[in-house]
Design a protein around this motif. Structure first.
Motif, PDB file in Angstrom:
ATOM      1  N   HIS A  23       0.827  -1.210   0.000  1.00  0.00           N
ATOM      2  CA  HIS A  23       0.000   0.000   0.000  1.00  0.00           C
ATOM      3  C   HIS A  23       0.865   1.266   0.000  1.00  0.00           C
ATOM      4  CE1 HIS A  23      -3.238  -2.789   0.930  1.00  0.00           C
ATOM      5  NE2 HIS A  23      -2.484  -3.265   1.906  1.00  0.00           N
ATOM      6  N   ILE A  24       0.554   2.198  -0.922  1.00  0.00           N
ATOM      7  CA  ILE A  24       1.252   3.482  -1.028  1.00  0.00           C
ATOM      8  C   ILE A  24       0.312   4.579  -0.529  1.00  0.00           C
ATOM      9  CG2 ILE A  24       2.436   5.088  -2.558  1.00  0.00           C
ATOM     10  CD1 ILE A  24       3.809   2.421  -2.341  1.00  0.00           C
ATOM     11  N   LEU A  25       0.781   5.354   0.469  1.00  0.00           N
ATOM     12  CA  LEU A  25      -0.088   6.342   1.118  1.00  0.00           C
ATOM     13  C   LEU A  25       0.495   7.753   1.092  1.00  0.00           C
ATOM     14  CD1 LEU A  25      -1.102   4.473   4.422  1.00  0.00           C
ATOM     15  CD2 LEU A  25      -2.147   4.275   2.154  1.00  0.00           C
ATOM     16  N   CYS A  26      -0.403   8.725   0.983  1.00  0.00           N
ATOM     17  CA  CYS A  26      -0.056  10.137   1.223  1.00  0.00           C
ATOM     18  C   CYS A  26      -1.361  10.903   1.391  1.00  0.00           C
ATOM     19  CB  CYS A  26       0.760  10.728   0.081  1.00  0.00           C
ATOM     20  SG  CYS A  26       1.412  12.378   0.478  1.00  0.00           S
ATOM     21  N   ALA A  27      -1.664  11.299   2.606  1.00  0.00           N
ATOM     22  CA  ALA A  27      -2.962  11.904   2.913  1.00  0.00           C
ATOM     23  C   ALA A  27      -3.002  13.408   2.693  1.00  0.00           C
ATOM     24  CB  ALA A  27      -3.347  11.591   4.362  1.00  0.00           C
ATOM     25  N   ASN A  28      -1.853  14.033   2.409  1.00  0.00           N
ATOM     26  CA  ASN A  28      -1.902  15.481   2.137  1.00  0.00           C
ATOM     27  C   ASN A  28      -1.575  15.805   0.691  1.00  0.00           C
ATOM     28  OD1 ASN A  28       0.841  14.733   2.805  1.00  0.00           O
ATOM     29  ND2 ASN A  28       1.344  16.905   3.067  1.00  0.00           N
ATOM     30  N   LEU A  29      -1.730  14.815  -0.190  1.00  0.00           N
ATOM     31  CA  LEU A  29      -1.545  15.026  -1.621  1.00  0.00           C
ATOM     32  C   LEU A  29      -2.904  15.253  -2.280  1.00  0.00           C
ATOM     33  CD1 LEU A  29       0.778  15.005  -3.729  1.00  0.00           C
ATOM     34  CD2 LEU A  29       0.190  12.626  -4.196  1.00  0.00           C
ATOM     35  N   ARG A  69      -0.521  18.804  -5.766  1.00  0.00           N
ATOM     36  CA  ARG A  69       0.121  19.669  -4.784  1.00  0.00           C
ATOM     37  C   ARG A  69       0.060  18.998  -3.415  1.00  0.00           C
ATOM     38  NH1 ARG A  69      -5.118  21.632  -5.108  1.00  0.00           N
ATOM     39  NH2 ARG A  69      -6.095  22.176  -3.107  1.00  0.00           N
ATOM     40  N   LEU A  70       0.959  19.385  -2.545  1.00  0.00           N
ATOM     41  CA  LEU A  70       0.932  18.950  -1.153  1.00  0.00           C
ATOM     42  C   LEU A  70       0.346  20.059  -0.305  1.00  0.00           C
ATOM     43  CD1 LEU A  70       4.455  17.294  -0.989  1.00  0.00           C
ATOM     44  CD2 LEU A  70       2.307  16.103  -0.519  1.00  0.00           C
ATOM     45  N   VAL A  71      -0.580  19.709   0.566  1.00  0.00           N
ATOM     46  CA  VAL A  71      -1.200  20.694   1.455  1.00  0.00           C
ATOM     47  C   VAL A  71      -0.584  20.565   2.843  1.00  0.00           C
ATOM     48  CG1 VAL A  71      -3.338  20.680   0.132  1.00  0.00           C
ATOM     49  CG2 VAL A  71      -3.115  19.164   2.107  1.00  0.00           C
ATOM     50  N   SER A  94      -3.497  20.423   8.691  1.00  0.00           N
ATOM     51  CA  SER A  94      -4.833  20.556   8.098  1.00  0.00           C
ATOM     52  C   SER A  94      -5.293  19.235   7.491  1.00  0.00           C
ATOM     53  CB  SER A  94      -4.837  21.642   7.020  1.00  0.00           C
ATOM     54  OG  SER A  94      -4.481  22.902   7.572  1.00  0.00           O
ATOM     55  N   ALA A  95      -4.378  18.562   6.792  1.00  0.00           N
ATOM     56  CA  ALA A  95      -4.724  17.279   6.173  1.00  0.00           C
ATOM     57  C   ALA A  95      -5.055  16.236   7.235  1.00  0.00           C
ATOM     58  CB  ALA A  95      -3.571  16.800   5.292  1.00  0.00           C
ATOM     59  N   LEU A 139       9.986  16.557   9.543  1.00  0.00           N
ATOM     60  CA  LEU A 139      10.889  16.701  10.682  1.00  0.00           C
ATOM     61  C   LEU A 139      10.167  16.434  12.004  1.00  0.00           C
ATOM     62  CD1 LEU A 139      12.776  19.900   9.461  1.00  0.00           C
ATOM     63  CD2 LEU A 139      13.483  17.517   9.203  1.00  0.00           C
ATOM     64  N   GLU A 140      10.940  16.156  13.040  1.00  0.00           N
ATOM     65  CA  GLU A 140      10.373  15.737  14.324  1.00  0.00           C
ATOM     66  C   GLU A 140       9.332  16.712  14.887  1.00  0.00           C
ATOM     67  OE1 GLU A 140      11.937  14.211  18.697  1.00  0.00           O
ATOM     68  OE2 GLU A 140      12.992  15.793  17.631  1.00  0.00           O
ATOM     69  N   PRO A 141       9.546  18.039  14.831  1.00  0.00           N
ATOM     70  CA  PRO A 141       8.502  18.934  15.351  1.00  0.00           C
ATOM     71  C   PRO A 141       7.144  18.730  14.694  1.00  0.00           C
ATOM     72  CG  PRO A 141      10.546  20.151  15.036  1.00  0.00           C
ATOM     73  CD  PRO A 141      10.749  18.798  14.411  1.00  0.00           C
ATOM     74  N   SER A 142       7.134  18.363  13.421  1.00  0.00           N
ATOM     75  CA  SER A 142       5.872  18.093  12.721  1.00  0.00           C
ATOM     76  C   SER A 142       5.176  16.879  13.320  1.00  0.00           C
ATOM     77  CB  SER A 142       6.143  17.864  11.234  1.00  0.00           C
ATOM     78  OG  SER A 142       4.989  17.422  10.563  1.00  0.00           O
ATOM     79  N   SER A 143       5.949  15.849  13.682  1.00  0.00           N
ATOM     80  CA  SER A 143       5.353  14.641  14.273  1.00  0.00           C
ATOM     81  C   SER A 143       4.752  14.950  15.640  1.00  0.00           C
ATOM     82  CB  SER A 143       6.407  13.538  14.381  1.00  0.00           C
ATOM     83  OG  SER A 143       6.807  13.098  13.099  1.00  0.00           O
ATOM     84  N   ARG A 144       5.455  15.773  16.414  1.00  0.00           N
ATOM     85  CA  ARG A 144       4.912  16.154  17.731  1.00  0.00           C
ATOM     86  C   ARG A 144       3.649  16.992  17.572  1.00  0.00           C
ATOM     87  NH1 ARG A 144       8.501  19.334  19.636  1.00  0.00           N
ATOM     88  NH2 ARG A 144      10.503  18.717  18.774  1.00  0.00           N
ATOM     89  N   LYS A 145       3.619  17.839  16.537  1.00  0.00           N
ATOM     90  CA  LYS A 145       2.442  18.660  16.274  1.00  0.00           C
ATOM     91  C   LYS A 145       1.224  17.780  15.977  1.00  0.00           C
ATOM     92  CE  LYS A 145       0.067  22.401  15.212  1.00  0.00           C
ATOM     93  NZ  LYS A 145      -0.367  23.372  16.241  1.00  0.00           N
ATOM     94  N   ILE A 146       1.420  16.710  15.198  1.00  0.00           N
ATOM     95  CA  ILE A 146       0.327  15.787  14.909  1.00  0.00           C
ATOM     96  C   ILE A 146      -0.204  15.177  16.199  1.00  0.00           C
ATOM     97  CG2 ILE A 146      -0.218  13.532  13.886  1.00  0.00           C
ATOM     98  CD1 ILE A 146       1.599  14.274  11.559  1.00  0.00           C
ATOM     99  N   CYS A 147       0.704  14.752  17.078  1.00  0.00           N
ATOM    100  CA  CYS A 147       0.286  14.134  18.342  1.00  0.00           C
ATOM    101  C   CYS A 147      -0.463  15.117  19.236  1.00  0.00           C
ATOM    102  CB  CYS A 147       1.502  13.566  19.073  1.00  0.00           C
ATOM    103  SG  CYS A 147       2.282  12.183  18.217  1.00  0.00           S
ATOM    104  N   GLU A 148      -0.003  16.358  19.260  1.00  0.00           N
ATOM    105  CA  GLU A 148      -0.684  17.376  20.065  1.00  0.00           C
ATOM    106  C   GLU A 148      -2.080  17.656  19.517  1.00  0.00           C
ATOM    107  OE1 GLU A 148       2.132  20.498  19.794  1.00  0.00           O
ATOM    108  OE2 GLU A 148       3.581  19.531  21.151  1.00  0.00           O
ATOM    109  N   LEU A 149      -2.204  17.753  18.193  1.00  0.00           N
ATOM    110  CA  LEU A 149      -3.519  17.953  17.575  1.00  0.00           C
ATOM    111  C   LEU A 149      -4.439  16.777  17.869  1.00  0.00           C
ATOM    112  CD1 LEU A 149      -2.756  19.435  14.036  1.00  0.00           C
ATOM    113  CD2 LEU A 149      -4.069  20.521  15.850  1.00  0.00           C
TER     114      LEU A 149
END
Length: 493
Positions: free
Chosen positions: A107-113, A156-158, A162-163, A186-196
């Motif tokens: 399976h190939i995934l990308c949820a913000n494409l 495009r990537l969003v 938001s995605a 990058l790591e801050p993005s992963s932490r942001k997902i967890c916080e959201l």
């Protein structure tokens, strides 16, 4: 039934970058550690399978061989920023790979494409997949860092947060037993997902990260794991699910060096190495060329000095993403083709572009804009020739700005940051990625470029680099470092 039979064996890797030998060693480790036929195994790849030394089809074929060895395993791959490639041919290869993998139940995934016109998900990639493992519903989704222009491909990537929130209703409706996120950012993005996720009562049970080429320690609070890039390591985790709660009982980071390559992979890898001459000695190790992704480095300046000289340019500049590994001094070592390819593998031509001082300032403004935010992962950073220096500072929003630029010690700007000689022409030796205005270097997009030719052949930056490494033995003291260009950081004073 033994409780271990309900364990989900998770094998996570990322940023292979066509390091086929190491990738196949990790695959061999998965085969050795998984249950028969891959029962209860979940193999997660966080993207950037492509852009590197070995043939990319070899990496695709290796995944298909892994699938045949472990027919019951679930395999999920995120799309990384480099997987899109740099031209329509590369993008078509990604789409064809997605088709091959889909037929093999990979399976190939990308949820913000998104499609440019419709705003919907492209048909060749899925935003998420729902898997049944040991009778449990495992939902996996994936995201890719939004820093590349894909409009020419009709997509495009969003924004990642938001995605992620767009999936909120879907996640709550499915109510998976476990939600896993592959985040090629990058790591801050992963932490942001967890916080959201916590703010919106979404249960993220595991995050596998990618795109980081530096070491990232696991985050126990958020269960964030970043395998080492270039197939150096993978994480082996054991997940249990009971009473709507998940637990991870085993966490081990396994090195590719720990496994001998399985016989199903070895013939094709060895054949490619012999055919491409990867193990052929090229030059004696002389210079210590350290690499820094987001700061001046000896390797970066060594390459840009060669670019400047070959193009008869005023300065040389190079996208930092092209330099992959340090080329460190090792006494008595003969550097092979593989060693040099690891440092710089892109087969790209050398170009020049003529700019005025104001345009050059705009170029470096873009290069340092994220310097104070993405201190180790500033992908806009430019490596430069050693005759260039500049001073920079950050504003109240931590955005970087240029104060002064020096070429051969001469200042280009006045105290107000305006050009002293606005019509002065500066010829820059550049790579075609920066020259095309990628990564926000918009000022260069519409300026005329000249591709450097020699004997009716395009001059390639990699070939210049290889020749310079050969010449180094006769020009430099063994073990010496190469001087890098200078940045004067006014915010640190």
């Amino acid at each position: 039934m033994n409780a271990q039979d309900n364990d989900i064996d998770i094998f996570a890797l990322t940023d292979s970058h066509q390091e086929a030998r190491k990738l196949c060693c990790l695959f061999s480790g998965i085969i050795a550690n998984a249950k028969p036929h891959g029962r209860g195994a979940l193999i997660l790849d966080c993207g950037d399978l492509f852009k590197g030394i070995y043939d990319r089809q070899l990496c695709v074929d290796s995944y298909l061989k892994l699938r045949r060895q472990l027919p019951e395993a679930k395999i999920v791959i995120a799309v990384g920023n480099n997987d899109f490639g740099f031209n329509h041919k590369d993008f078509a290869f990604l789409q064809e790979t997605a088709s091959q993998f889909n037929k093999a139940n990979i399976h190939i995934l990308c949820a913000n494409l998104r499609n440019n016109k419709s705003g919907t998900y492209p048909k060749w990639v899925d935003p998420y997949i729902l898997l049944n493992i040991n009778g449990k519903k495992i939902m996996v989704t994936a995201f890719c860092i939004n820093q590349i222009r894909l409009q020419r491909y009709g997509i495009r990537l969003v924004d990642i947060p938001s995605a992620f929130l767009e999936l909120e209703d879907t996640i709550k409706y499915i109510a998976p037993d476990a939600l896993i996120v592959l985040n090629h950012a990058l790591e801050p993005s992963s932490r942001k997902i967890c916080e959201l996720a916590r703010q919106h009562q979404l249960p993220v049970d595991l995050v596998i990260g990618g795109h980081e080429h530096s070491l990232v320690a696991p985050d126990a609070q958020y269960r964030i794991y970043y395998p080492q890039a270039f197939s150096r390591t993978m994480w082996h985790l054991k997940m249990q699910i009971a009473a709507h709660k998940t637990a991870i009982s085993k966490q081990e980071e396994l090195s590719c060096k720990a496994f001998e390559m399985h016989k199903i992979f070895e013939p094709d890898v060895v054949e490619y190495e012999e055919k491409s001459g990867l193990n052929i000695p090229i030059a004696r190790s002389t210079l210590n060329l350290e690499r820094n992704y987001a700061a001046p480095s000896p390797l970066g300046t060594f390459i840009t000095d060669v670019m400047k000289e070959a193009a008869h340019a005023t300065i040389g500049i190079l996208s930092t993403g092209y330099i992959i590994h340090a080329l460190r001094y090792e006494e008595g070592k003969m550097l092979t083709h593989y060693n040099l390819e690891r440092a710089f593998s892109a087969d790209v031509p050398l170009q020049t572009v003529a700019v005025h001082p104001a345009e050059l300032k705009a170029v470096f403004e873009n290069a340092v804009r994220n310097r104070y935010i993405q201190k180790d992962g500033n992908t806009r950073f430019l490596q430069c020739s050693q005759n260039l220096a500049y001073s920079c500072f950050c504003d109240e929003n931590n955005e970087g700005h240029i104060k002064q630029i020096y070429i051969n010690g001469d200042a280009l700007l006045n105290e107000e940051g305006k050009p002293l000689h606005p019509e002065h022409i500066i010829v820059c030796a550049v790579d075609p990625f920066v020259g095309a205005g990628e990564q926000g270097f918009d000022v260069l997009r519409h300026l005329g470029k000249e591709t450097i030719m020699r004997d009716n052949q395009m001059v390639k930056i990699k070939e210049l680099f290889i020749q310079a490494v050969k010449d180094a033995e006769h020009k430099y003291k063994k073990g010496s470092s190469y001087p890098s260009f200078k940045i004067i950081d006014l915010s640190a004073q």
